[in-house]
Enzyme design. Structure first.
Site, PDB file in Angstrom:
ATOM      1  N   ARG A  92       0.803  -1.229   0.000  1.00  0.00           N
ATOM      2  CA  ARG A  92       0.000   0.000   0.000  1.00  0.00           C
ATOM      3  C   ARG A  92       0.833   1.276   0.000  1.00  0.00           C
ATOM      4  O   ARG A  92       0.397   2.318  -0.451  1.00  0.00           O
ATOM      5  CB  ARG A  92      -0.912   0.021   1.233  1.00  0.00           C
TER       6      ARG A  92
ATOM      7  N   HIS B 267       9.719 -22.065   8.404  1.00  0.00           N
ATOM      8  CA  HIS B 267      11.144 -21.864   8.125  1.00  0.00           C
ATOM      9  C   HIS B 267      12.033 -22.865   8.865  1.00  0.00           C
ATOM     10  O   HIS B 267      13.180 -23.064   8.488  1.00  0.00           O
ATOM     11  CB  HIS B 267      11.556 -20.409   8.356  1.00  0.00           C
TER      12      HIS B 267
ATOM     13  N   LYS C 151      15.938 -25.266   7.781  1.00  0.00           N
ATOM     14  CA  LYS C 151      17.213 -25.299   8.527  1.00  0.00           C
ATOM     15  C   LYS C 151      17.925 -26.610   8.224  1.00  0.00           C
ATOM     16  O   LYS C 151      17.323 -27.682   8.262  1.00  0.00           O
ATOM     17  CB  LYS C 151      16.958 -25.194  10.041  1.00  0.00           C
TER      18      LYS C 151
ATOM     19  N   GLU D 284      14.563 -19.484  23.836  1.00  0.00           N
ATOM     20  CA  GLU D 284      15.002 -18.215  23.259  1.00  0.00           C
ATOM     21  C   GLU D 284      15.316 -17.242  24.380  1.00  0.00           C
ATOM     22  O   GLU D 284      14.594 -17.205  25.387  1.00  0.00           O
ATOM     23  CB  GLU D 284      13.894 -17.618  22.380  1.00  0.00           C
TER      24      GLU D 284
ATOM     25  N   HIS E 156       6.566 -25.035  14.030  1.00  0.00           N
ATOM     26  CA  HIS E 156       7.961 -25.488  14.078  1.00  0.00           C
ATOM     27  C   HIS E 156       8.160 -26.737  14.939  1.00  0.00           C
ATOM     28  O   HIS E 156       8.814 -27.694  14.527  1.00  0.00           O
ATOM     29  CB  HIS E 156       8.869 -24.379  14.628  1.00  0.00           C
TER      30      HIS E 156
ATOM     31  N   LYS F 106      10.175 -17.725  25.777  1.00  0.00           N
ATOM     32  CA  LYS F 106      10.907 -16.491  25.491  1.00  0.00           C
ATOM     33  C   LYS F 106      11.553 -16.029  26.789  1.00  0.00           C
ATOM     34  O   LYS F 106      11.062 -16.324  27.881  1.00  0.00           O
ATOM     35  CB  LYS F 106       9.938 -15.400  25.027  1.00  0.00           C
TER      36      LYS F 106
HETATM   37  C1  BG6 Z   1       9.156 -17.373  14.393  1.00  0.00           C
HETATM   38  C2  BG6 Z   1       8.415 -16.916  15.613  1.00  0.00           C
HETATM   39  O1  BG6 Z   1       8.354 -18.187  13.598  1.00  0.00           O
HETATM   40  O2  BG6 Z   1      10.299 -18.113  14.799  1.00  0.00           O
HETATM   41  C3  BG6 Z   1       9.312 -16.111  16.542  1.00  0.00           C
HETATM   42  O3  BG6 Z   1       7.306 -16.134  15.220  1.00  0.00           O
HETATM   43  C4  BG6 Z   1      10.560 -16.889  16.869  1.00  0.00           C
HETATM   44  O4  BG6 Z   1       8.621 -15.758  17.729  1.00  0.00           O
HETATM   45  C5  BG6 Z   1      11.215 -17.378  15.591  1.00  0.00           C
HETATM   46  O5  BG6 Z   1      11.440 -16.050  17.593  1.00  0.00           O
HETATM   47  C6  BG6 Z   1      12.378 -18.296  15.903  1.00  0.00           C
HETATM   48  O6  BG6 Z   1      13.070 -18.573  14.718  1.00  0.00           O
HETATM   49  P1  BG6 Z   1      14.613 -18.943  14.759  1.00  0.00           P
HETATM   50  O7  BG6 Z   1      14.929 -19.309  13.347  1.00  0.00           O
HETATM   51  O8  BG6 Z   1      15.336 -17.738  15.252  1.00  0.00           O
HETATM   52  O9  BG6 Z   1      14.727 -20.090  15.719  1.00  0.00           O
END
Ligand code: BG6
Length: 518
Positions: free
Chosen positions: A64, A206, A210, A244, A268, A368
């Site tokens: 946008r 994602h 990896k 994390e 994940h 987290k």
């Molecule tokens: C994302 C989440 O999909 O993956 C995040 O939304 C998270 O909250 C992240 O921090 C972690 O990805 P990676 O590749 O850093 O382990």
């Protein structure tokens, strides 16, 4: 230098490959957002540097914000130079790719925007030889997904490409979150199915991009010695940890809607679990691999409220310190409700009801603001049946532990007992360690690079199939339902920088077990 290394180190052979995908136009919806700048554009640029991106490949940003082609191109090249893993920046590569960067300014519900998009793609086809191939990428907030999908269907662009009249193909990559429960995930799947065939849909996770996650399959099925003991006869339990140290990184509104369970477990972590627990696929293709993964998810029965109370733990961080720096509690984060009951930590005990895994618990934990970043799978074997070594308290009873380290210290460790040199027969636990970095000495491609390239090549093995997303949401939705019926815990219940709530320790301690040290 690299040729010399390839000659002297057989592990490095074949690390450099040339592009095999056809050139295409990548159309990113939500192209002015963070994901495009931090991951997608740097990923495309890295592919170009590694000579994996077919010449002529182009990029159209659709968003946008008011912007010219030139400004968007500058922003993209700036993003590539700032965030790409391949350094130093290569202006010649960027320039070549930059010639194929365009911008379409439009709201997602304006039909005229889609007409302009088609014009731009047709121009690029003529100028850069992209042959009508289109890869749509939904990188917007999920609320915009239905509108974009609907308009892509209505404007006829997908049909014109995918029925071969233009000689090209069209595919769509859908970012997470893929729904927020089973009903919304099903709805999104229905919407997609009205416009795209399943083979055109690439639901991205994602973690599957990896290297270390892909290596779970290689480790299990390229070696006979581990698979032979990969079952309930030999394994006591399995832990999957994604810890994390970061907080929510300014994503308050997103996280308030999501929470730890939806953000990490629904996608994940259940993907990692299915790779760890799956049966060997009959082939390494998208159907065979995903057929086996989905069976694992189906074998995890949805939890009823009593099971949710017993087998799940929620946590939320309060203020504390991480790596010596004071940090705010979740409720004090920007754009988060000061009364929020959203979980930033989750621990679960899941059971895979299958012949292979009957009675073997899978413990999952994610949080987290934990003391450090570490993602790993820990496989704890049963102790030896005979206590041959030592007596009483000194008896040797430490079981073997296999650790698949996903990140950051990528590798595989095996803990086993060994004789301490000297007289007598004292046994001590030692670690045998494999490190990806030391063995291959080259920087692995980032997850997004691999996945974008796979989507361009039409390989959906590392993307989640419709039935997988629904099977994962079936499990997660049962937990969300259970939580809805249970009183919320007293939040915050762990201090930032500590390993999570006490109840998470109790969850596993009740079974006479303990979380692996990170
Ligand atoms: C994302 C989440 O999909 O993956 C995040 O939304 C998270 O909250 C992240 O921090 C972690 O990805 P990676 O590749 O850093 O382990």
């Amino acid at each position: 230098m690299s040729t010399l290394l390839a000659q002297t180190n057989p592990l490095r052979e074949g690390l450099r490959t040339e592009a095999t995908a056809e050139p295409c136009v990548v159309v990113i919806f939500g192209a002015t957002g963070d994901l495009t700048r931090r991951k997608l554009m740097p990923g495309l640029y890295n592919l170009a540097v590694d000579r994996r991106l077919p010449a002529g490949s182009s990029l159209v940003g659709f968003a946008r914000r008011d912007m010219t082609d030139e400004r968007f191109r500058e922003d993209m090249l700036q993003a590539a130079s700032t965030y790409s893993r391949t350094q130093p920046f290569r202006p010649s590569v960027a320039e070549q790719y930059g010639e194929g960067i365009r911008y379409v300014r439009s709201s997602f519900d304006d039909p005229a925007g889609y007409v302009r998009l088609e014009q731009v793609c047709t121009e690029l086809d003529a100028a850069r030889g992209t042959r009508g191939n289109l890869l749509f990428y939904l990188a917007t907030a999920p609320t915009a997904f239905p509108t974009i999908i609907e308009h892509l269907g209505r404007c006829g662009l997908v049909e014109r490409r995918s029925n071969g009249r233009s000689g090209g193909w069209s595919r769509i990559v859908v970012e997470k979150p893929f729904g927020r429960d089973l009903a919304t995930a099903r709805e999104l799947n229905e919407q997609l199915a009205r416009v795209f065939s399943e083979h055109q849909v690439y639901r991205i996770d994602h973690y599957l991009g990896k290297e270390t996650v892909q290596n779970i399959m290689a480790f299990r099925f390229a070696n006979s010695m581990f698979e032979a003991v990969w079952n309930r006869d030999h394994i006591d339990h399995i832990q999957i940890t994604v810890a994390e140290s970061i907080g929510i990184e300014g994503r308050g509104p997103y996280y308030e809607e999501s929470g730890a369970l939806r953000d990490m477990v629904a996608n994940h972590m259940l993907q990692v679990l299915s790779l760890v627990a799956m049966e060997p696929p009959v082939a390494l293709d998208a159907s065979a691999v995903r057929d086996e993964k989905v069976k694992v998810l189906r074998a995890i029965h949805p939890l009823n409220t009593a099971e949710v109370a017993r087998r799940t733990v929620r946590g939320q961080y309060g203020p504390g310190a991480v790596n010596g720096h004071p940090v705010a509690g979740y409720r004090e984060e920007e754009r988060v409700s000061p009364q929020s009951n959203v979980e930033t930590y989750v621990a679960l005990k899941l059971l895979v009801d299958s012949w292979r895994w009957g009675g073997v618990p899978f413990y999952l934990r994610h949080g987290k603001r934990l003391p450090k970043r570490a993602s790993q799978v820990t496989i704890r074997f049963k102790p030896t049946p005979q206590r041959l070594f030592g007596q009483g308290d000194a008896s040797w009873h430490h079981p073997n532990v296999l650790t698949l380290r996903i990140q950051p210290d990528e590798g595989i460790g095996v803990r086993f007992g060994t004789k301490v040199p000297g007289p007598g027969m004292e046994i001590r636990s030692v670690m045998m360690d494999f490190r990806f970095g030391a063995a291959f000495g080259h920087q692995a491609a980032e997850a997004y690079e691999r996945l974008i390239l796979d989507a361009m090549q039409g390989d959906s093995t590392l993307f989640t199939r419709r039935d997988e997303t629904e099977a994962a949401w079936t499990i997660v939705t049962s937990i969300l339902e259970g939580w809805r019926h249970l009183p919320p815990p007293e939040f915050p219940n762990y201090e930032a920088g500590t390993p999570g709530p006490r109840s998470a320790r109790d969850l596993i301690a009740r079974d006479g077990r303990a979380w692996a040290r990170l």
